[in-house]
Enzyme design. Structure first.
Site, PDB file in Angstrom:
ATOM      1  N   ASP A 223       0.827  -1.203   0.000  1.00 56.68           N
ATOM      2  CA  ASP A 223       0.000   0.000   0.000  1.00 56.68           C
ATOM      3  C   ASP A 223       0.871   1.267   0.000  1.00 56.68           C
ATOM      4  O   ASP A 223       1.756   1.423   0.840  1.00 56.68           O
ATOM      5  CB  ASP A 223      -0.891  -0.010   1.244  1.00 56.68           C
ATOM      6  CG  ASP A 223      -1.842   1.167   1.260  1.00 56.68           C
ATOM      7  OD1 ASP A 223      -2.853   1.106   0.538  1.00 56.68           O
ATOM      8  OD2 ASP A 223      -1.557   2.141   1.988  1.00 56.68           O
TER       9      ASP A 223
ATOM     10  N   HIS B 218       5.247   5.051   6.693  1.00 54.12           N
ATOM     11  CA  HIS B 218       6.348   4.267   7.279  1.00 54.12           C
ATOM     12  C   HIS B 218       7.684   4.979   7.061  1.00 54.12           C
ATOM     13  O   HIS B 218       8.478   5.128   8.003  1.00 54.12           O
ATOM     14  CB  HIS B 218       6.373   2.867   6.645  1.00 54.12           C
ATOM     15  CG  HIS B 218       7.530   2.013   7.072  1.00 54.12           C
ATOM     16  ND1 HIS B 218       7.422   1.045   8.045  1.00 54.12           N
ATOM     17  CD2 HIS B 218       8.826   1.984   6.659  1.00 54.12           C
ATOM     18  CE1 HIS B 218       8.611   0.461   8.221  1.00 54.12           C
ATOM     19  NE2 HIS B 218       9.480   1.007   7.384  1.00 54.12           N
ATOM     20  N   GLU B 219       7.922   5.436   5.835  1.00 51.97           N
ATOM     21  CA  GLU B 219       9.214   6.080   5.542  1.00 51.97           C
ATOM     22  C   GLU B 219       9.326   7.423   6.280  1.00 51.97           C
ATOM     23  O   GLU B 219      10.395   7.752   6.799  1.00 51.97           O
ATOM     24  CB  GLU B 219       9.404   6.252   4.029  1.00 51.97           C
ATOM     25  CG  GLU B 219       9.386   4.952   3.221  1.00 51.97           C
ATOM     26  CD  GLU B 219      10.415   3.915   3.660  1.00 51.97           C
ATOM     27  OE1 GLU B 219      11.476   4.312   4.185  1.00 51.97           O
ATOM     28  OE2 GLU B 219      10.158   2.707   3.493  1.00 51.97           O
TER      29      GLU B 219
ATOM     30  N   HIS C  86      10.555   6.828   9.697  1.00 53.92           N
ATOM     31  CA  HIS C  86      12.015   6.765   9.881  1.00 53.92           C
ATOM     32  C   HIS C  86      12.591   8.170  10.079  1.00 53.92           C
ATOM     33  O   HIS C  86      13.433   8.384  10.950  1.00 53.92           O
ATOM     34  CB  HIS C  86      12.677   6.112   8.665  1.00 53.92           C
ATOM     35  CG  HIS C  86      12.498   4.631   8.595  1.00 53.92           C
ATOM     36  ND1 HIS C  86      12.699   3.805   9.673  1.00 53.92           N
ATOM     37  CD2 HIS C  86      12.134   3.814   7.563  1.00 53.92           C
ATOM     38  CE1 HIS C  86      12.469   2.547   9.311  1.00 53.92           C
ATOM     39  NE2 HIS C  86      12.116   2.527   8.033  1.00 53.92           N
TER      40      HIS C  86
HETATM   41 ZN    ZN Z   1      11.477   0.776   7.282  1.00 49.69          ZN
END
Ligand code: ZN
Length: 171
Positions: free
Chosen positions: A103, A110-111, A114
């Site tokens: 997705d 998610h990135e 980080h």
């Molecule tokens: Zn990751």
């Protein structure tokens, strides 16, 4: 004597009030991102940023077209993030993950996670944002869980030291 005591009490109450306001209403840290190099994934990048803006109060992601704290690009490999320090660096939207069915909004948040100081935790759980591809392609959850949100809030409240780190999100 009575007057002097009253003034002292008022003065300390004012000091306490200033201290509380300073802590509770501190302005969120603003991080800019430039995704002009993210090709067909502009909207997905923006949705990932919006997820974080809806999830935490101590940091704000703002899109710009010029110099930015975070640069987002795209290529045909796996998504990955290059974190220089907290809130600084770049991440890459990887078409390989998208083509395998992951997705795009989840990849984006998610990135960004980080860049906000979160490491990978490959738990396989869809309720964890930082489980990434380990949760499988059926997982469409783009939202950080309670613990992940609290971690990011703390990272920006204390200006924690992060990176340099590289995270490659191959399944
Ligand atoms: Zn990751």
């Amino acid at each position: 004597m009575f007057l002097r005591k009253t003034i002292a009490v008022v003065a300390s109450a004012a000091a306490l009030s200033v201290g509380l306001v300073g802590t509770a209403e501190a302005a969120p840290r603003t991080l800019t991102y430039n995704s002009s190099g993210a090709g067909e994934f502009q909207a997905a990048v923006d949705r990932g940023a919006q997820v974080w803006n809806n999830s935490v109060v101590n940091v704000r992601l703002v899109k710009v077209t010029g110099a930015a704290n975070i640069t987002v690009t795209v290529d045909n490999q796996w998504p990955r993030a290059y974190v220089t320090s907290l809130g600084r660096g770049r991440w890459v939207m990887g078409r390989q993950a998208v083509n395998e069915g992951h997705d795009t909004t989840r990849i984006s948040s998610h990135e960004f996670g980080h860049l906000l100081g979160l490491p990978d935790r490959r738990t396989g759980l869809c309720t964890d944002l930082m489980s990434g591809a380990s949760a499988g392609t059926s997982c469409k959850n783009p939202n950080p869980n309670t613990r992940e949100k609290a971690e990011v809030e703390a990272n920006f409240r204390t200006a924690v030291t992060v990176g340099p780190s590289t995270y490659v999100d191959a399944a």
